[in-house]
Motif scaffolding. Structure first.
Motif, mmCIF file in Angstrom:
data_model
loop_
_atom_site.group_PDB
_atom_site.id
_atom_site.type_symbol
_atom_site.label_atom_id
_atom_site.label_comp_id
_atom_site.label_asym_id
_atom_site.label_seq_id
_atom_site.Cartn_x
_atom_site.Cartn_y
_atom_site.Cartn_z
ATOM 1 N N TRP A 116 0.918 -1.314 -0.065
ATOM 2 C CA TRP A 116 0.101 -0.042 0.075
ATOM 3 C C TRP A 116 1.007 1.196 0.037
ATOM 4 N N LEU A 140 -5.155 -3.593 6.001
ATOM 5 C CA LEU A 140 -6.016 -2.828 6.407
ATOM 6 C C LEU A 140 -7.027 -3.412 7.475
ATOM 7 N N GLN A 175 -10.861 0.589 8.660
ATOM 8 C CA GLN A 175 -10.011 -0.100 7.717
ATOM 9 C C GLN A 175 -8.750 0.793 7.700
ATOM 10 N N HIS A 176 -7.923 1.018 8.931
ATOM 11 C CA HIS A 176 -6.785 1.606 9.272
ATOM 12 C C HIS A 176 -5.671 0.579 8.628
ATOM 13 N N PHE A 177 -4.856 1.391 8.097
ATOM 14 C CA PHE A 177 -3.398 0.536 7.626
ATOM 15 C C PHE A 177 -2.546 0.121 8.872
ATOM 16 N N VAL A 196 -3.858 5.437 4.328
ATOM 17 C CA VAL A 196 -3.839 4.885 2.950
ATOM 18 C C VAL A 196 -4.096 5.614 1.733
#
Length: 86
Positions: free
Chosen positions: A16, A74, A79-81, A24
């Motif tokens: 990513w 994620l 959906q945090h990296f 992201v």
């Protein structure tokens, strides 16, 4: 107590383009060369936007250096990296 299903990544790890704060900007990418192309495009967009706003060159450089191709997933409801270290 049950496990929080939002903490389980829905996708396998991949490349990513993300900031040092885990935001992201592009991806996922299957391999490193494609992630590098995505990184170059993301940095160009950031640079153009910040220069349009007449930001100081040191600020532009700092923000561009904070962006890198990173290996991870994620996770979570937002959906945090999350980087993975092999």
């Amino acid at each position: 107590m049950t496990a929080d299903p939002s903490r389980t990544p829905e996708r396998p790890p991949s490349w990513w383009v993300a900031t040092d704060q885990g935001v992201v900007l592009a991806g996922p990418y299957d391999d490193w060369p494609r992630a590098l192309v995505g990184h170059a495009r993301a940095v160009a967009r950031i640079r153009e936007a910040l220069e349009r706003e007449d930001r100081p060159s040191c600020f532009v450089a700092e923000r561009c250096l904070a962006v890198a191709p990173r290996w991870g997933v994620l996770a979570g409801a937002w959906q945090h990296f999350e980087p993975l270290v092999d």
